[in-house]
Design an enzyme around this catalytic site. Structure first.
Site, PDB file in Angstrom:
ATOM      1  N   HIS A  58       0.888  -1.283  -0.030  1.00  0.00           N
ATOM      2  CA  HIS A  58       0.095   0.150   0.018  1.00  0.00           C
ATOM      3  C   HIS A  58       0.847   1.314   0.002  1.00  0.00           C
ATOM      4  CE1 HIS A  58      -3.580   2.388   0.716  1.00  0.00           C
ATOM      5  NE2 HIS A  58      -2.773   3.104   1.710  1.00  0.00           N
ATOM      6  N   SER A  59       0.533   1.981  -0.956  1.00  0.00           N
ATOM      7  CA  SER A  59       1.260   3.500  -0.775  1.00  0.00           C
ATOM      8  C   SER A  59       2.728   3.193  -1.415  1.00  0.00           C
ATOM      9  CB  SER A  59       1.037   4.211   0.209  1.00  0.00           C
ATOM     10  OG  SER A  59       1.486   5.428   0.016  1.00  0.00           O
ATOM     11  N   MET A  60       3.464   3.812  -0.404  1.00  0.00           N
ATOM     12  CA  MET A  60       5.016   3.382  -0.532  1.00  0.00           C
ATOM     13  C   MET A  60       5.370   1.815  -0.783  1.00  0.00           C
ATOM     14  SD  MET A  60       8.234   3.597   2.224  1.00  0.00           S
ATOM     15  CE  MET A  60       7.515   2.178   3.002  1.00  0.00           C
ATOM     16  N   ALA A 101       3.402  -0.079  -2.126  1.00  0.00           N
ATOM     17  CA  ALA A 101       3.060  -0.620  -3.572  1.00  0.00           C
ATOM     18  C   ALA A 101       4.080  -0.623  -4.561  1.00  0.00           C
ATOM     19  CB  ALA A 101       1.966   0.048  -4.214  1.00  0.00           C
ATOM     20  N   SER A 160      -1.915  -0.854  -4.054  1.00  0.00           N
ATOM     21  CA  SER A 160      -2.909  -0.300  -3.363  1.00  0.00           C
ATOM     22  C   SER A 160      -2.510   1.199  -2.907  1.00  0.00           C
ATOM     23  CB  SER A 160      -3.267  -0.942  -2.036  1.00  0.00           C
ATOM     24  OG  SER A 160      -4.384  -0.227  -1.362  1.00  0.00           O
TER      25      SER A 160
END
Length: 244
Positions: free
Chosen positions: A90-92, A94, A118
């Site tokens: 998720h975020s970083m 990802a 994500s």
């Protein structure tokens, strides 16, 4: 949860149908994925990735580059060859999940069943970030806007003194990331995004699918940048269906 490696936090399963490696967002730690284990059942082994500088690794210096994380984690995942696996971030996380997947395929000949990315715009559309360069006050303001850091932490100077260096290192990982325009991966991709996420514009989400030779899907969830918490049940239903 078991810690059989500084990098992995999980509850070991006997012959799982699939092992799901999960990379955290900036400032996050492996334990945020612990509740997923009960929801995904006995057939899935959830394995949170614990980066240096947090949890039991609090005394370690946080990594500041994506390559350093990939160099460290990819060979460890490659060694886990007793079950099929998938990767989530998720975020970083990802970006880490994507680049670790590339390394696993091209260097270790280990191909995940699926890649989940994500809360992150497609890598080829990313621009260099500057959050790691902000003053403490500006960074704290940005954390309030992101809505993912508990107010108790933001209001506690001692906690912030521990937390901000980790965040700066993580933001440096994302902010200094350079897309290399590689060939698409031979892995299906599921893209997850929040309908009200101000940091992931809608038009910059679907191009993630260009990174796969095998296509995939984009799934939208109610919530802001941290929809994986506010819409956790729906997110897990999506992941469970994609892994089935």
């Amino acid at each position: 949860m078991e810690i059989d490696s500084p990098w992995f936090v999980r509850r070991r399963k006997v012959a799982p149908s699939v092992r799901l490696f999960c990379f955290p967002y900036s400032g996050g730690q492996a334990g945020l994925y612990a509740p997923w284990q009960a929801a995904l059942g006995e057939e899935v082994e959830v394995c949170g990735i614990q980066l240096p500088g947090r949890g039991a690794r609090i005394r370690e210096t946080p990594f500041r580059s994506l390559d350093a994380v990939v160099d460290a984690v990819a060979p460890l995942i490659a060694e886990e060859d007793d079950a099929p696996f998938a990767i989530f971030g998720h975020s970083m996380g990802a970006l880490l999940a994507y680049e670790v997947t590339r390394r696993l395929i091209h260097v270790y000949d280990r191909v995940p069943a699926r890649l989940f990315v994500s809360g992150c715009e497609a890598p080829r559309l990313r621009s260099p970030g500057t959050m790691h360069l902000l003053s403490d006050a500006a960074l704290i303001d940005e954390l309030r806007r992101l809505n993912g850091t508990p107010q108790a932490v933001l209001a506690n100077r001692e906690l912030l003194e521990l937390f901000l260096p980790i965040l700066r290192a993580d933001f440096s990982i994302g902010g200094t990331y350079a897309y290399q325009a590689p060939a698409p991966l031979d892995v299906p991709i599921t893209v997850l995004a929040g309908t009200s996420d101000p940091y992931t514009p809608h038009a910059r989400v679907a191009p993630w699918l260009d990174e796969s030779q095998r296509g995939g899907e984009v799934r939208w969830f109610d919530g802001d940048h941290f929809f994986i918490h506010s819409s956790q049940a729906d997110v897990l239903t999506c992941i469970e269906a994609a892994l089935a």
